[in-house]
Design a protein around this motif. Structure first.
Motif, PDB file in Angstrom:
ATOM      1  N   GLY A   1      13.751  34.280  29.046  1.00  0.00           N
ATOM      2  CA  GLY A   1      13.202  34.102  30.483  1.00  0.00           C
ATOM      3  C   GLY A   1      12.894  34.939  31.312  1.00  0.00           C
ATOM      4  O   GLY A   1      12.946  35.994  31.016  1.00  0.00           O
TER       5      GLY A   1
ATOM      6  N   LEU B   1      14.280  26.442  36.767  1.00  0.00           N
ATOM      7  CA  LEU B   1      13.556  25.895  36.078  1.00  0.00           C
ATOM      8  C   LEU B   1      12.798  24.574  36.775  1.00  0.00           C
ATOM      9  O   LEU B   1      11.273  25.118  36.126  1.00  0.00           O
ATOM     10  CB  LEU B   1      13.768  25.340  34.865  1.00  0.00           C
ATOM     11  CG  LEU B   1      14.097  26.181  33.397  1.00  0.00           C
ATOM     12  CD1 LEU B   1      14.591  25.296  32.337  1.00  0.00           C
ATOM     13  CD2 LEU B   1      13.322  27.357  33.058  1.00  0.00           C
TER      14      LEU B   1
ATOM     15  N   CYS C   1      13.837  29.952  22.480  1.00  0.00           N
ATOM     16  CA  CYS C   1      13.403  29.328  23.792  1.00  0.00           C
ATOM     17  C   CYS C   1      14.554  29.591  24.772  1.00  0.00           C
ATOM     18  O   CYS C   1      14.041  29.898  26.064  1.00  0.00           O
ATOM     19  CB  CYS C   1      13.224  28.149  23.028  1.00  0.00           C
ATOM     20  SG  CYS C   1      11.775  26.987  24.455  1.00  0.00           S
ATOM     21  N   SER C   2      15.710  29.578  24.498  1.00  0.00           N
ATOM     22  CA  SER C   2      17.220  29.329  25.339  1.00  0.00           C
ATOM     23  C   SER C   2      17.187  31.301  25.373  1.00  0.00           C
ATOM     24  O   SER C   2      18.032  31.297  26.698  1.00  0.00           O
ATOM     25  CB  SER C   2      17.579  29.068  24.405  1.00  0.00           C
ATOM     26  OG  SER C   2      18.562  29.292  23.509  1.00  0.00           O
TER      27      SER C   2
ATOM     28  N   THR D   1       5.135  30.059  24.312  1.00  0.00           N
ATOM     29  CA  THR D   1       4.872  31.376  25.783  1.00  0.00           C
ATOM     30  C   THR D   1       6.085  31.981  26.556  1.00  0.00           C
ATOM     31  O   THR D   1       5.361  33.065  27.131  1.00  0.00           O
ATOM     32  CB  THR D   1       4.957  29.457  26.401  1.00  0.00           C
ATOM     33  OG1 THR D   1       6.403  28.867  25.873  1.00  0.00           O
ATOM     34  CG2 THR D   1       3.892  28.517  25.733  1.00  0.00           C
ATOM     35  N   ALA D   2       7.163  31.802  26.003  1.00  0.00           N
ATOM     36  CA  ALA D   2       7.584  33.124  26.352  1.00  0.00           C
ATOM     37  C   ALA D   2       7.226  34.385  25.620  1.00  0.00           C
ATOM     38  O   ALA D   2       7.142  35.647  26.515  1.00  0.00           O
ATOM     39  CB  ALA D   2       8.948  32.761  26.411  1.00  0.00           C
TER      40      ALA D   2
ATOM     41  N   ASN E   1       6.678  27.507  29.223  1.00  0.00           N
ATOM     42  CA  ASN E   1       7.744  27.553  29.480  1.00  0.00           C
ATOM     43  C   ASN E   1       8.728  26.933  29.684  1.00  0.00           C
ATOM     44  O   ASN E   1       9.866  26.394  29.572  1.00  0.00           O
ATOM     45  CB  ASN E   1       7.975  29.344  29.342  1.00  0.00           C
ATOM     46  CG  ASN E   1       9.359  29.645  28.814  1.00  0.00           C
ATOM     47  OD1 ASN E   1       9.576  30.263  29.418  1.00  0.00           O
ATOM     48  ND2 ASN E   1       9.643  30.050  27.746  1.00  0.00           N
TER      49      ASN E   1
ATOM     50  N   GLY F   1       8.134  26.638  23.449  1.00  0.00           N
ATOM     51  CA  GLY F   1       8.720  27.174  24.672  1.00  0.00           C
ATOM     52  C   GLY F   1       8.422  28.475  24.034  1.00  0.00           C
ATOM     53  O   GLY F   1       8.543  29.955  25.332  1.00  0.00           O
TER      54      GLY F   1
ATOM     55  N   THR G   1       9.371  23.850  29.036  1.00  0.00           N
ATOM     56  CA  THR G   1       9.862  23.156  27.112  1.00  0.00           C
ATOM     57  C   THR G   1      10.981  23.808  27.474  1.00  0.00           C
ATOM     58  O   THR G   1      11.853  22.887  26.606  1.00  0.00           O
ATOM     59  CB  THR G   1       9.022  23.797  26.209  1.00  0.00           C
ATOM     60  OG1 THR G   1       9.123  25.051  26.113  1.00  0.00           O
ATOM     61  CG2 THR G   1       7.457  23.326  25.735  1.00  0.00           C
ATOM     62  N   SER G   2      11.957  24.575  28.389  1.00  0.00           N
ATOM     63  CA  SER G   2      13.063  24.979  28.250  1.00  0.00           C
ATOM     64  C   SER G   2      14.151  24.102  28.728  1.00  0.00           C
ATOM     65  O   SER G   2      15.352  23.868  28.603  1.00  0.00           O
ATOM     66  CB  SER G   2      13.203  26.767  28.737  1.00  0.00           C
ATOM     67  OG  SER G   2      12.531  27.046  28.102  1.00  0.00           O
TER      68      SER G   2
ATOM     69  N   SER H   1      10.522  23.497  21.635  1.00  0.00           N
ATOM     70  CA  SER H   1      11.661  24.746  21.643  1.00  0.00           C
ATOM     71  C   SER H   1       9.874  25.622  21.289  1.00  0.00           C
ATOM     72  O   SER H   1      10.030  27.059  21.298  1.00  0.00           O
ATOM     73  CB  SER H   1      12.615  25.123  21.450  1.00  0.00           C
ATOM     74  OG  SER H   1      13.592  23.550  21.576  1.00  0.00           O
TER      75      SER H   1
END
Length: 480
Positions: free
Chosen positions: A74, A158, A70-71, A214-215, A351, A211, A354-355, A208
């Motif tokens: 992007g 974001l 998730c992190s 979805t990413a 995304n 996220g 949630t990020s 996460s």
């Protein structure tokens, strides 16, 4: 009351402020060094147990993969085809491979620095490891500002991404004009603040996960749709050349910067590892490394198709738009279904939503540490809610009131690039102290110095860009 081991001794911990009151501010002379160390370690672990990053250590390799994925991916990945228009496909792919291996190597270094094998002290934050490596006030302040800036600026971005994509979805795809741009930004921010109220980083695992899904989803949808529709009319793959030689050098440096910025999340690696359990048999590095390998295997199969497929589909015409998402809207708004365009927009909004909490966690942790270090008590729920609401709506006000140009963003981002490329190498050299002139010694020195030099080039390039394009700040006109 709970117990843990220090060496062969069992130490009992009394919860609450009773523990702190039992540890004297000044430890008298008769106490030996092991006793001093034990009391200091108790205090360290108690303080960690009060803060949102490290208060829950029940994570596992799946949670590590969710957070890292998730992190780690992007909308920055959607700018990779733009870099290829300057570098060309061959050097673009080579640069992307080098950047991927480089940042993966620095992640490995960070994982090794999280926990010491002899003392079993866990450094749950990037800033803590830097403080151990370099006892320098100026250096500490620079890294602290870099980490806080990365947290705040990413959260601000974001808000802009989520708010602008939600605006485009409502106004252009759904053709609903009842809500203004600012109102849609506010709705998104309220949702962000609500999600951010989860108490600690470990409790964000399933957020996460959403996220991460979805990413991967919107990256895959965008490159698949772009490739499936084929190259656009009059596509050209000739590298874009600027006018003067200096401008050509600046464009190459900016292209390499776009590739470097596609990889993110190094300021969160140690924080994610802090949620992993650790005992004498299995260090926290074991489940964390499994999660990192899984996450970056998925990232690998996302960013390379985006970069190569996007460049094949749009050629150098993508240089005039802001990445693949804008190219998809511009070139395929009539031959791609509105459902698909809407689904991609919804995935990007989710995304971004949630990020936000995971990137804001270092800031939340810093806010609460200031309170707990002074009061020696856990942060009350109402103050924790206030901290997080204040930060979220502060990002909203900044995004709406002071939207700034890409040149400023590039300039500011280049100053924090050593957090990813250089600082882990220098910290590993200082803490691990490898034998001089060995392969790892040369590799870390080389990568560390090369990363610092590259960051300086990006800063100079950003200054050149700001001087020649100016600062375009449309106050109180948020991006749509």
């Amino acid at each position: 009351m709970s117990e843990f081991e220090i060496g062969s001794a069992h130490v009992a911990i009394t919860p609450g402020s009773q523990l702190i009151s039992s540890i004297p501010r000044f430890i008298p002379g008769p106490l030996s060094s092991p006793e001093r160390y034990a009391l200091g370690l108790i205090n360290h672990r108690f303080q960690d147990g009060l803060l949102p990053i490290s208060e829950s250590r029940n994570g596992n390799k799946y949670y590590a993969a969710f957070h890292t994925l998730c992190s780690g991916i992007g909308v920055q990945a959607l700018l990779l085809p733009v870099a290829f228009t300057t570098l060309g496909p061959t050097w673009g792919v080579i640069s992307l491979c080098v950047a991927f291996l480089w940042q993966l190597f620095t992640i490995c270094l960070l994982l090794q620095l999280h926990e010491t094998s002899d003392t079993r002290i866990r450094y749950s934050r990037y800033i803590q490891v830097f403080n151990v490596a370099f006892d320098n006030k100026v250096g500490k302040m620079v890294v602290w500002l870099s980490i806080m800036f990365l947290s705040g600026s990413t959260c601000l971005a974001l808000i802009v991404i989520g708010g602008s994509t939600l605006t485009h979805f409502m106004h252009s795809i759904c053709n609903i004009q009842a809500l203004s741009t600012v109102e849609l930004y506010l709705i998104f921010t309220c949702a962000v603040v609500i999600v951010s109220q989860l108490p600690n980083l470990n409790s964000l695992a399933y957020v996460s996960f959403v996220g991460a899904i979805t990413a991967v989803g919107y990256c895959s949808f965008i490159w698949v749709v772009s490739v499936a529709t084929g190259p656009i009319a009059l596509v050209s793959y000739e590298p874009v050349r600027a006018g003067s030689q200096i401008e050509q050098m600046v464009s190459v440096v900016n292209a390499l910067g776009n590739i470097a910025f596609a990889f993110r999340g190094h300021n969160l690696i140690l924080e994610i590892q802090a949620t992993m359990p650790s005992d004498e048999k299995y260090f926290s590095q074991v489940p964390m490394w499994k999660g990192v390998v899984t996450a970056y295997s998925i990232i690998l199969f996302c960013i390379f198709p985006v970069a190569i497929g996007g460049y094949w589909a749009y050629g150098n015409k993508i240089a005039n738009v802001e990445g693949m998402l804008c190219a998809l809207y511009k070139f395929h708004s009539h031959d791609v279904s509105q459902f698909m365009l809407g689904l991609i927009s919804v995935f990007i909004v989710i995304n971004a939503l949630t990020s936000f909490p995971i990137y804001a966690m270092p800031t939340f942790d810093n806010m609460e540490s200031n309170y707990t270090s002074r009061t020696e008590r856990p942060c009350p729920w109402w103050l924790r809610v206030s901290f997080r609401a204040l930060f979220g709506f502060g990002c909203f006000v900044t995004a709406v009131a002071m939207p700034i140009s890409g040149g400023i963003v590039c300039l500011a981002g280049s100053m924090t690039l050593p957090v990813t490329l250089s600082y882990p190498c220098f910290m590993w050299l200082k803490i691990k102290k490898p034998r001089k002139y060995t392969t790892l010694w040369w590799l870390n020195w080389g990568l560390g110095l090369l990363g610092m030099g590259f960051s300086c080039l990006l800063v100079a390039s950003g200054i050149h860009l700001v001087i020649h394009t100016g600062i375009q700040a449309n106050f109180f006109k948020p991006r749509e």
